[in-house]
Design an enzyme around this catalytic site. Structure first.
Site, short mmCIF file in Angstrom:
data_model
loop_
_atom_site.label_atom_id
_atom_site.label_comp_id
_atom_site.label_asym_id
_atom_site.label_seq_id
_atom_site.Cartn_x
_atom_site.Cartn_y
_atom_site.Cartn_z
N HIS A 1 145.48 15.82 106.54
CA HIS A 1 145.47 15.04 105.53
C HIS A 1 144.48 14.48 105.67
CE1 HIS A 1 146.86 11.08 103.41
NE2 HIS A 1 146.44 12.00 102.75
N ASP B 1 132.14 30.17 94.72
CA ASP B 1 131.22 31.48 93.94
C ASP B 1 130.41 32.60 94.90
OD1 ASP B 1 128.73 30.50 93.98
OD2 ASP B 1 129.38 29.59 92.03
N ASP C 1 145.97 15.50 98.03
CA ASP C 1 146.49 14.28 97.58
C ASP C 1 146.95 13.68 96.92
OD1 ASP C 1 146.18 11.88 99.10
OD2 ASP C 1 144.06 12.55 100.44
N MET D 1 131.35 21.66 90.92
CA MET D 1 129.95 20.89 91.09
C MET D 1 129.16 21.54 88.98
SD MET D 1 126.93 23.55 91.93
CE MET D 1 127.13 23.73 93.95
N TYR E 1 126.83 19.71 97.81
CA TYR E 1 126.47 20.35 98.69
C TYR E 1 126.81 19.48 100.05
CZ TYR E 1 124.10 24.41 96.20
OH TYR E 1 123.47 25.71 95.57
N TYR F 1 128.95 28.27 88.09
CA TYR F 1 129.04 26.72 88.64
C TYR F 1 130.54 27.12 88.83
CZ TYR F 1 124.74 24.90 86.98
OH TYR F 1 123.63 24.80 86.94
N ASN G 1 132.51 27.13 91.73
CA ASN G 1 132.96 26.26 92.59
C ASN G 1 133.88 24.89 92.85
OD1 ASN G 1 130.21 27.73 93.92
ND2 ASN G 1 129.29 26.53 92.85
#
Length: 141
Positions: free
Chosen positions: A22, A30, A64, A74, A112, A130, A132
């Site tokens: 959890h 990518d 969650d 991102m 990052y 972009y 990710n």
């Protein structure tokens, strides 16, 4: 092979999802993402796009509900004219699995840094810029 586990998910990826607890996070990265330089636990899914992988992962992974945001993208670097169309696809997939899920945006270098503390990075063949997405694991209720 096992029943009900999407066949697009490799044994290594299913193993990582099961070991996560959890609040742990996993990044679907990518093809341009510097995964190996940011993290030791990298799972390769070359040749796969993130949308199909995201959909399959969310079949198994609860998000969650206690976190302010269950996923993060991102942000586009200021001045970059790119408009990531894939984000709409991600929103649709996440909403289909968890209608209350919220998605945050993080500046590139903050993304990052957050990635460094994730449980794992899944490097894909996704070519969308972009592309990710980070997911925060929840609990089975």
């Amino acid at each position: 092979m096992l029943k009900k586990i999407p066949k697009i998910l490799s044994p290594d990826l299913v193993h990582a999802l099961m070991k996560m607890g959890h609040g742990d996070e996993i990044v679907l990265a990518d093809a341009n993402f510097p995964g190996h330089s940011l993290h030791a636990n990298v799972i390769r899914c070359d040749g796969l796009g993130i949308p199909s992988l995201l959909d399959a992962i969310l079949e198994l992974l609860p998000l969650d509900p206690y976190a302010e945001h269950q996923a993060a993208l991102m942000s586009v670097v200021p001045g970059d004219p790119v408009v990531p169309q894939i984000w709409d696809t991600y929103r649709e997939i996440v909403a289909r699995h968890d209608a209350s899920a919220q998605i945050a945006f993080e500046e590139r270098f903050d993304f990052y840094e957050r990635t460094k503390s994730a449980y794992a990075i899944v490097v894909t063949g996704e070519e969308a810029l972009y592309g990710n997405i980070l997911l925060k694991k929840g609990v089975i209720g």
